[in-house]
Write a protein that holds these residues in place. Sequence first.
Motif, PDB file in Angstrom:
ATOM      1  N   CYS A 206       0.826  -1.217   0.000  1.00 26.11           N
ATOM      2  CA  CYS A 206       0.000   0.000   0.000  1.00 26.11           C
ATOM      3  C   CYS A 206       0.858   1.264   0.000  1.00 26.11           C
ATOM      4  O   CYS A 206       0.328   2.370   0.098  1.00 26.11           O
ATOM      5  CB  CYS A 206      -0.901   0.018   1.239  1.00 26.11           C
ATOM      6  SG  CYS A 206      -2.139  -1.281   1.292  1.00 26.11           S
TER       7      CYS A 206
ATOM      8  N   ASP B 194      -1.225   4.221   1.648  1.00 27.44           N
ATOM      9  CA  ASP B 194      -2.609   4.443   1.238  1.00 27.44           C
ATOM     10  C   ASP B 194      -3.560   3.887   2.301  1.00 27.44           C
ATOM     11  O   ASP B 194      -3.628   2.672   2.513  1.00 27.44           O
ATOM     12  CB  ASP B 194      -2.827   3.748  -0.098  1.00 27.44           C
ATOM     13  CG  ASP B 194      -4.204   4.000  -0.684  1.00 27.44           C
ATOM     14  OD1 ASP B 194      -5.203   3.968   0.069  1.00 27.44           O
ATOM     15  OD2 ASP B 194      -4.291   4.205  -1.899  1.00 27.44           O
TER      16      ASP B 194
ATOM     17  N   CYS C  40      -6.356   1.470   1.043  1.00 28.46           N
ATOM     18  CA  CYS C  40      -5.776   0.143   0.803  1.00 28.46           C
ATOM     19  C   CYS C  40      -5.606  -0.613   2.125  1.00 28.46           C
ATOM     20  O   CYS C  40      -6.001  -1.774   2.246  1.00 28.46           O
ATOM     21  CB  CYS C  40      -4.430   0.314   0.097  1.00 28.46           C
ATOM     22  SG  CYS C  40      -3.476  -1.195  -0.167  1.00 28.46           S
TER      23      CYS C  40
END
Length: 161
Positions: free
Chosen positions: A28, A108, A111
């Motif tokens: 991520c 992220d 994510c």
Amino acid sequence: MRGIQQLLQQHALFQDLPEADLTLIGGCGENCVYNAGEYIARENAPADFFYVIREGRVAVETYMPNHGALCLQTLHDGDIFGWSWLFPPYRWTFDARALEKVRAVRLDGKCLRQKCEEDPRLGFELMKRFARIVTERLQATRLQLLDVYSSERPRTAETRQ
């Protein structure tokens, strides 16, 4: 260039996590660079990321009418910035501005939230680790406020002795 997983493995927040977890989390992430004066986050904007500062300084600020930006905290190499990605409505509560060139790992939040939904054990582990950061920052803010207000209090007979 070192991979995201290797960079995370060296950070205290991620130490002792199983390699499989580091691989999931690293998936991520990405390296990013911000120049001096550039905003990394803006108050009330979507908080879709959090950051591991690898190098540089970041000012956490809030805007005060008639006064402008007020720096609440300065973060440095190794600090984690941002936990708003964890809590609805997933919006930044402060501005974050690079004071100098900043190199960071940007992770992220969307994510990671998805991966935590799929693996509650990982989600609980990350929540515990972020709770420690939140607690430390609140304690530092409390001490800062005590210091500011203690110098403004009038002295009483007990404090003059």
